[in-house]
Design a protein around this motif. Structure first.
Motif, mmCIF file in Angstrom:
data_model
loop_
_atom_site.group_PDB
_atom_site.id
_atom_site.type_symbol
_atom_site.label_atom_id
_atom_site.label_comp_id
_atom_site.label_asym_id
_atom_site.label_seq_id
_atom_site.Cartn_x
_atom_site.Cartn_y
_atom_site.Cartn_z
ATOM 1 N N GLU A 167 -8.265 0.657 12.965
ATOM 2 C CA GLU A 167 -8.336 1.155 12.037
ATOM 3 C C GLU A 167 -7.004 1.628 11.450
ATOM 4 O O GLU A 167 -6.276 2.469 12.235
ATOM 5 C CB GLU A 167 -9.400 2.269 11.885
ATOM 6 C CG GLU A 167 -9.247 3.150 10.460
ATOM 7 C CD GLU A 167 -10.311 4.100 10.391
ATOM 8 O OE1 GLU A 167 -10.309 5.158 9.647
ATOM 9 O OE2 GLU A 167 -11.204 4.325 11.122
ATOM 10 N N LEU A 213 0.799 -1.294 -0.042
ATOM 11 C CA LEU A 213 0.009 -0.155 -0.027
ATOM 12 C C LEU A 213 0.887 1.193 -0.002
ATOM 13 O O LEU A 213 0.505 2.295 -0.664
ATOM 14 C CB LEU A 213 -0.902 0.000 1.044
ATOM 15 C CG LEU A 213 -2.270 -0.891 1.013
ATOM 16 C CD1 LEU A 213 -2.781 -1.321 2.530
ATOM 17 C CD2 LEU A 213 -2.915 -0.773 0.050
ATOM 18 N N PHE A 218 -6.864 4.293 1.486
ATOM 19 C CA PHE A 218 -7.202 2.909 1.779
ATOM 20 C C PHE A 218 -7.076 2.806 3.097
ATOM 21 O O PHE A 218 -6.414 3.250 4.008
ATOM 22 C CB PHE A 218 -5.933 2.040 1.150
ATOM 23 C CG PHE A 218 -5.807 1.768 -0.199
ATOM 24 C CD1 PHE A 218 -6.633 0.675 -0.762
ATOM 25 C CD2 PHE A 218 -5.040 2.476 -0.898
ATOM 26 C CE1 PHE A 218 -6.674 0.326 -1.963
ATOM 27 C CE2 PHE A 218 -5.071 2.413 -2.633
ATOM 28 C CZ PHE A 218 -5.811 1.179 -2.944
ATOM 29 N N ARG A 219 -8.371 2.280 3.568
ATOM 30 C CA ARG A 219 -8.777 1.917 5.083
ATOM 31 C C ARG A 219 -8.734 0.496 5.139
ATOM 32 O O ARG A 219 -9.491 -0.230 4.708
ATOM 33 C CB ARG A 219 -10.258 2.688 5.161
ATOM 34 C CG ARG A 219 -10.436 2.579 6.576
ATOM 35 C CD ARG A 219 -11.867 3.603 6.805
ATOM 36 N NE ARG A 219 -12.498 3.376 7.982
ATOM 37 C CZ ARG A 219 -13.565 2.904 8.143
ATOM 38 N NH1 ARG A 219 -14.331 2.233 7.136
ATOM 39 N NH2 ARG A 219 -14.081 2.453 9.371
ATOM 40 N N VAL A 220 -8.050 0.066 6.091
ATOM 41 C CA VAL A 220 -8.019 -1.300 6.520
ATOM 42 C C VAL A 220 -8.375 -1.408 8.089
ATOM 43 O O VAL A 220 -8.047 -0.629 8.916
ATOM 44 C CB VAL A 220 -6.471 -1.924 6.636
ATOM 45 C CG1 VAL A 220 -6.590 -3.307 6.904
ATOM 46 C CG2 VAL A 220 -6.042 -1.714 5.016
ATOM 47 N N VAL A 279 -5.645 -9.240 4.117
ATOM 48 C CA VAL A 279 -6.662 -8.668 4.729
ATOM 49 C C VAL A 279 -7.735 -9.696 5.247
ATOM 50 O O VAL A 279 -8.266 -9.762 6.264
ATOM 51 C CB VAL A 279 -7.312 -7.322 4.338
ATOM 52 C CG1 VAL A 279 -8.402 -6.956 4.950
ATOM 53 C CG2 VAL A 279 -6.113 -6.248 4.238
ATOM 54 N N GLU A 298 -11.208 -5.913 7.059
ATOM 55 C CA GLU A 298 -11.938 -5.287 5.723
ATOM 56 C C GLU A 298 -11.138 -4.305 5.173
ATOM 57 O O GLU A 298 -10.189 -3.768 5.847
ATOM 58 C CB GLU A 298 -13.294 -4.618 6.031
ATOM 59 C CG GLU A 298 -14.150 -5.360 6.717
ATOM 60 C CD GLU A 298 -15.720 -4.923 7.397
ATOM 61 O OE1 GLU A 298 -15.931 -3.708 6.843
ATOM 62 O OE2 GLU A 298 -16.066 -5.207 8.493
ATOM 63 N N ILE A 299 -11.033 -4.102 3.869
ATOM 64 C CA ILE A 299 -10.418 -2.989 3.133
ATOM 65 C C ILE A 299 -11.404 -2.047 2.415
ATOM 66 O O ILE A 299 -12.320 -2.868 1.653
ATOM 67 C CB ILE A 299 -9.298 -3.691 2.468
ATOM 68 C CG1 ILE A 299 -8.174 -2.368 1.845
ATOM 69 C CG2 ILE A 299 -9.567 -4.492 1.135
ATOM 70 C CD1 ILE A 299 -6.923 -2.714 1.543
ATOM 71 N N GLU A 300 -11.148 -0.898 2.609
ATOM 72 C CA GLU A 300 -12.026 0.116 1.691
ATOM 73 C C GLU A 300 -11.215 1.122 1.102
ATOM 74 O O GLU A 300 -9.856 1.199 1.209
ATOM 75 C CB GLU A 300 -12.894 0.742 2.493
ATOM 76 C CG GLU A 300 -13.888 -0.094 3.333
ATOM 77 C CD GLU A 300 -14.799 0.700 4.449
ATOM 78 O OE1 GLU A 300 -14.115 1.867 4.523
ATOM 79 O OE2 GLU A 300 -15.546 0.075 5.187
ATOM 80 N N ARG A 337 -4.866 3.473 7.892
ATOM 81 C CA ARG A 337 -5.381 4.326 6.807
ATOM 82 C C ARG A 337 -4.027 4.742 6.030
ATOM 83 O O ARG A 337 -3.101 4.962 6.686
ATOM 84 C CB ARG A 337 -5.917 5.580 6.951
ATOM 85 C CG ARG A 337 -7.365 5.406 7.470
ATOM 86 C CD ARG A 337 -8.263 6.426 7.380
ATOM 87 N NE ARG A 337 -7.762 7.612 8.025
ATOM 88 C CZ ARG A 337 -7.732 8.106 9.283
ATOM 89 N NH1 ARG A 337 -8.475 7.267 10.076
ATOM 90 N NH2 ARG A 337 -7.248 9.159 9.317
ATOM 91 N N TYR A 351 -5.452 -7.231 -0.511
ATOM 92 C CA TYR A 351 -6.776 -7.911 -0.470
ATOM 93 C C TYR A 351 -6.905 -9.170 0.355
ATOM 94 O O TYR A 351 -7.600 -9.465 1.396
ATOM 95 C CB TYR A 351 -7.772 -7.821 -1.636
ATOM 96 C CG TYR A 351 -9.013 -8.035 -1.331
ATOM 97 C CD1 TYR A 351 -9.918 -6.946 -1.104
ATOM 98 C CD2 TYR A 351 -9.522 -9.560 -1.657
ATOM 99 C CE1 TYR A 351 -11.399 -7.322 -0.807
ATOM 100 C CE2 TYR A 351 -11.147 -9.818 -1.410
ATOM 101 C CZ TYR A 351 -11.911 -8.544 -1.346
ATOM 102 O OH TYR A 351 -13.080 -8.733 -0.886
#
Length: 173
Positions: free
Chosen positions: A103, A76, A163-165, A144, A150-152, A105, A141
């Motif tokens: 969280e 990332l 990217f938020r994990v 995670v 979760e990843i967004e 980021r 992905y």
């Protein structure tokens, strides 16, 4: 050390679909950030990318395989630096989240991701880079997922990407 790291990347990719050796233990995100910084800092400096870290010591540890998490975070961070060819800022942030999660980021001020590509970025072999393999974000992905996380991703072309994990807090005695 970079050759050893690349060797580990190849070994982990081979185990991509069948990760037999997931070793979960309490891991401090700030320690993983420190390791990632050691690898990306020379390249970031050369590209005029300023890296900041915001990860208070009070953030709970996560339940993770440290080596896998390091690889995901490194991918990332490298992608973020590559998204800023004219320089910019990369923020690595961690904080206690809700529901027993932490969280993490990765926020960059780079070129962003085209809206039509957002749904494809985690697909194996998808890349928009001339020199990319399309493996990095697929690996992120998968890692995670293996951590029940979760990843967004949110991105605005010309303004940057985040990217938020979300990872499970470690249950420590």
């Amino acid at each position: 050390s970079e050759i050893r790291r690349l060797h580990e990347v190849v070994k982990r990719f081979v185990k991509f679909a069948r990760p037999d050796d997931l070793r979960l233990q309490p891991v401090r995100v700030s320690a993983v950030f420190d390791e990632v910084l050691q690898v990306i800092e020379p390249e970031a400096r050369k590209s005029n990318v300023h890296v900041t870290v915001e990860c208070p010591a009070t953030v709970p540890r996560v339940n993770a395989d440290a080596a896998m998490l390091r690889q995901a975070f490194l991918n990332l961070a490298i992608n973020a630096c590559q998204a800023m060819p004219k320089g910019g800022t990369l923020r690595l942030v961690c904080a206690a989240g809700s529901g027993g999660r932490v969280e993490v980021r990765f926020e960059d001020s780079g070129v962003g991701i085209a809206p039509g590509n957002l749904e494809k970025i985690f697909d194996l072999y998808f890349t928009t880079k001339g020199h990319g393999t399309g493996i990095g974000l697929s690996m992120v992905y998968r890692i995670v997922q293996l951590h029940d996380g979760e990843i967004e991703v949110e991105s605005t072309p010309g303004r940057g990407t985040t990217f938020r994990v979300l990872l499970q807090q470690a249950h420590e005695a």
